[in-house]
Design an enzyme around this catalytic site. Structure first.
Site, PDB file in Angstrom:
ATOM      1  N   LYS A 277       0.822  -1.213   0.000  1.00  0.00           N
ATOM      2  CA  LYS A 277       0.000   0.000   0.000  1.00  0.00           C
ATOM      3  C   LYS A 277       0.854   1.260   0.000  1.00  0.00           C
ATOM      4  CE  LYS A 277      -4.175   1.759   2.234  1.00  0.00           C
ATOM      5  NZ  LYS A 277      -5.149   1.552   3.333  1.00  0.00           N
TER       6      LYS A 277
ATOM      7  N   MET B 269     -20.352 -36.237 -13.628  1.00  0.00           N
ATOM      8  CA  MET B 269     -19.150 -36.995 -13.961  1.00  0.00           C
ATOM      9  C   MET B 269     -18.699 -37.835 -12.774  1.00  0.00           C
ATOM     10  SD  MET B 269     -17.416 -37.657 -16.595  1.00  0.00           S
ATOM     11  CE  MET B 269     -17.183 -36.439 -17.897  1.00  0.00           C
TER      12      MET B 269
END
Lengths: 603, 169
Positions: free
Chosen positions: A176, A499
């Site tokens: 920052k 699946m």
């Protein structure tokens, strides 16, 4: 913001700006138009800089994973670098799945992550994570910017690395304080990125040797992959020319679909675990296999010692580490696959004429015999109230979407519906098919549809989904609502993780352990609560009308297609089996065995 | 296909000396299941911007080629050489070996150390610390010989290696 640098972007400009402004300027110089992101404490200065400019559009997703998938689809469908912006800590860790997805499928991304201020790094600060440590194995490269002097240079190099060679995700971790403090701006022209190792032009002699082998081929096959899509639309054009010129059959991996037209008679469909009968038997029986921008994934090869056992193998790849990684090849070629194919065309025309046309005709006859099995055929009860087969639903979505004649982009989630979509959708152009191949990320499709629709606002964007996958990133219906994205979400709802259910049926004695989708939401009301249109079809006579209405609706639609629960996706090469040991569907089983025997005798 | 027998290989590489560079190389080995027998790393240029890493690993020739290729594609890596495959090279490591013993064993340890040209860099009434430089094999045999003579502790640097002749990495 001073416009001196943007007027002369290549010249070195040492004027200092707040880091966040340097970031904005670098993004603009890199041609970034869209960022997918989510704000947070560590990236507040960046969001402030975004707020004060108009060149770059920010799309607010509802979860950082979705930001990455949206950026992936944006990149995949435009050929540009996708850009993601997330905050520190949980923002960055939420992005990890998406980053690995992009790494596995070679998608160019730049992910900008916020970081706590440099003096706090290492002190377990609020929302601190060792982001470069966590993301090192899931990115092509990553950075932590510690020195403002290197900020602009790092950003330019990040973009260059993301798009060069075999593309991939690059993360830049931005503390920052670096974003708040001043940093010098340096234009991209003043930066020499470390991308020099990439070899674009192949060795001419290797290409000539490859073509000499192709000239001797009697049963050749092109095995094409996502590398052709990454090499740009021109590479797809070159592949078409090369295929026309040689008359060789073409098969494709999941990631390569669209590079060669799906409707072309030279196209055998996808190969591999759920590939077509003809593609897999051709791979097994060919005498020269030309791998173009594909990487011999285990989903493609099946049992390795039985993979294409009698072929001379040529492998073209831009990434030397893919050569001989899994399958030993006889002739490796390092280079850009588009440029290599262009040279192959030159060599094909320069070298002596192809003398095995009779053998090639016989090969094509063999392929036609396999093709006549019609391995993707299924039986749909035609009674009006019949239960809809999932294959029928997906095939009709494809056919009715095609009838609209609109430019169409298709994303998928992961599972049976994904494989059926790969089988039934036929793409005529590259960059239209958006799916998670290498990582197999459930929840990919809906955010991917967001990214594709943002990039192509007038196009038809479909997500072919399962009910289980949809719920993994369903929050993106909020993003779709906010930006009024007319995405069509088709949920192939079989009440199972299909699946998983299929493997449990075939390999685990039909013990459906935890694969049932219990307590599903009412998808119509779910859609409506997200300001979308909700629709449902439960019987065959409703199917076409519902799809048509959904496709015609100007806004977002969620379609709940309730389909037969027990369908399996065929053909299937069970893991550990060879290409000629495919399991076929009930429609083809009896004949399949016969053709397999004949096929073995012939090839 | 040639017969692929696993064996050791010394791989040397040059990497930009930036934060995380070593983790990137080590992570590649652990992530892909390659083995590291020894590892040395230190800056080698004037400004300290480039480090040389020497890795001793094992695998079949195909494994080693794959390891090289995976290292080569790393952005900060500028050069990779498989010294074992490239031909004659010098590979040396250094060890500090502490032997604690008395009487006959102590004399014998000192005698063997002299035969190996190991230097006693620390001596007390009951112990020696020997410094020994040489090939991995030489260090191994010295340590084996010290074992019955009061071997107490071993610290080894791992292999530093370089090609013979005028050619450079």
């Amino acid at each position: 913001m001073s416009n001196t640098a943007s007027a002369h972007p290549a010249t070195k400009n040492t004027a200092s700006l707040p880091g966040a402004e340097v970031l904005m300027r670098a993004l603009q110089e890199q041609g970034v138009e869209v960022i997918f992101g989510y704000p947070g404490g560590a990236v507040l200065p960046i969001y402030d800089a975004l707020f004060r400019q108009n060149a770059i559009r920010h799309v607010l997703v509802r979860h950082e994973q979705a930001a990455v998938h949206a950026a992936e689809a944006y990149a995949r469908s435009t050929g540009k670098v996708g850009v993601v912006l997330v905050t520190s800590g949980p923002g960055a860790t939420n992005a990890v799945t998406g980053l690995l997805d992009a790494l596995m499928d070679s998608i160019p991304l730049v992910c900008l992550s916020g970081q706590v201020p440099s003096p706090l790094i290492g002190y377990d600060a609020f929302q601190e994570a060792d982001t470069t440590g966590i993301t090192r194995p899931v990115t092509k490269y990553n950075y932590l910017v510690r020195d403002p002097e290197t900020l602009a240079e790092t950003l330019h190099e990040a973009f260059a690395i993301a798009r060069s060679g075999r593309p991939g995700p690059v993360l830049v971790d931005l503390p920052k304080n670096i974003m708040v403090g001043d940093a010098p701006y340096v234009g991209a022209g003043a930066v020499t990125p470390r991308t020099g190792k990439v070899r674009m032009d192949p060795e001419r002699a290797a290409v000539a040797a490859a073509v000499a082998a192709m000239k001797k081929a009697r049963r050749p096959l092109f095995y094409t992959g996502g590398g052709i899509i990454n090499a740009g639309p021109q590479a797809s054009e070159t592949l078409r020319k090369l295929a026309r010129l040689t008359r060789f059959p073409v098969t494709s991996t999941l990631m390569g679909l669209g590079a060669f037209p799906g409707t072309d008679s030279q196209f055998l469909g996808m190969l591999g675990m759920h590939g077509t009968y003809e593609a897999n038997l051709a791979t097994h029986g060919c005498d020269v296999l030309i791998a173009l921008g594909s990487r011999f994934d285990d989903r493609v090869t099946g049992r390795l010692d039985a993979f294409s056992p009698d072929s001379f193998k040529i492998h073209v790849d831009i990434d030397p580490s893919q050569i001989n990684k899994i399958v030993h090849v006889d002739l490796p070629i390092i280079g850009d696959v588009g440029r290599t194919m262009a040279l192959m065309i030159e060599e094909w025309e320069a070298q002596s004429a192809y003398e095995h046309n009779d053998d090639l005709d016989a090969w094509w006859q063999q392929i036609e015999a396999w093709r006549s099995l019609d391995c993707l055929r299924f039986s749909q009860d035609q009674a009006p109230d019949a239960v809809i087969k999932p294959q029928q639903a997906i095939r009709r979505i494809y056919e009715l979407a095609r009838e609209t004649e609109r430019e169409t982009y298709v994303s998928t989630e992961v599972g049976q519906h994904q494989m059926w979509a790969a089988q039934y959708f036929q793409f005529d152009a590259p960059n239209r098919w958006l799916t998670s191949g290498g990582l197999g990320t459930m929840g990919y499709g809906l955010p991917a549809a967001v990214g594709a629709q943002i990039a192509h606002s007038d196009a038809l964007v479909l997500d072919i989904a399962g009910e289980a996958s949809t719920l993994m990133n369903v929050q993106e219906l909020g993003t779709i609502a906010q930006y009024r994205l007319p995405v069509k979400l088709f949920i192939i709802n079989n009440h199972y993780m299909g699946m998983v259910r299929q493997w449990q049926e075939l390999l685990h004695g039909s013990r459906y352990s935890e694969s049932y989708s219990d307590a599903l939401p009412d998808f119509i009301r779910l859609a409506e609560s997200f300001h979308a249109k909700g629709m449902r079809a439960t019987r065959l006579d409703e199917l076409d009308n519902v799809i048509r209405e959904a496709l015609a609706h100007p806004g977002p639609v969620v379609v709940d297609l309730c389909v037969a629960e027990g369908e399996n996706c065929f053909p299937m090469i069970p893991s550990g089996a060879a290409h000629n040991e495919m399991i076929l569907g009930p429609e083809q089983e009896e004949r399949g065995v016969q053709v397999t025997r004949e096929g073995r005798a012939l090839v | 296909m040639q017969k692929e027998i696993p064996g050791p290989a010394v791989i040397s590489l040059l990497v930009d000396n930036e934060s995380g560079a070593l983790a990137r190389i080590i992570g590649l080995f652990s992530g892909r299941g390659y083995n590291i027998r020894s590892l040395t790393v230190a800056p080698v240029d004037e400004e300290g911007l480039v480090s040389r890493v020497n890795v001793v690993t094992t695998g079949t020739p195909a494994d080693i080629r794959q390891i090289e290729a995976q290292i080569e594609r790393q952005v900060p890596v500028s050069r990779v050489v498989n010294l074992t495959a490239e031909g004659p090279h010098v590979a040396r490591e250094m060890a500090l070996i502490k032997v604690v013993s008395h009487g006959e064993a102590r004399t014998e340890a000192l005698r063997i150390a002299q035969a190996f040209r190991a230097r006693a860099v620390d001596t007390t009434a009951s112990s020696f610390v020997f410094e020994l430089t040489g090939s991995t094999d030489k260090l191994d045999s010295f340590i084996e010989l010290m074992r019955p003579l009061g071997l107490a502790e071993v610290s080894r640097t791992g292999v530093a290696a370089i090609r013979r002749g005028p050619q450079t990495i």
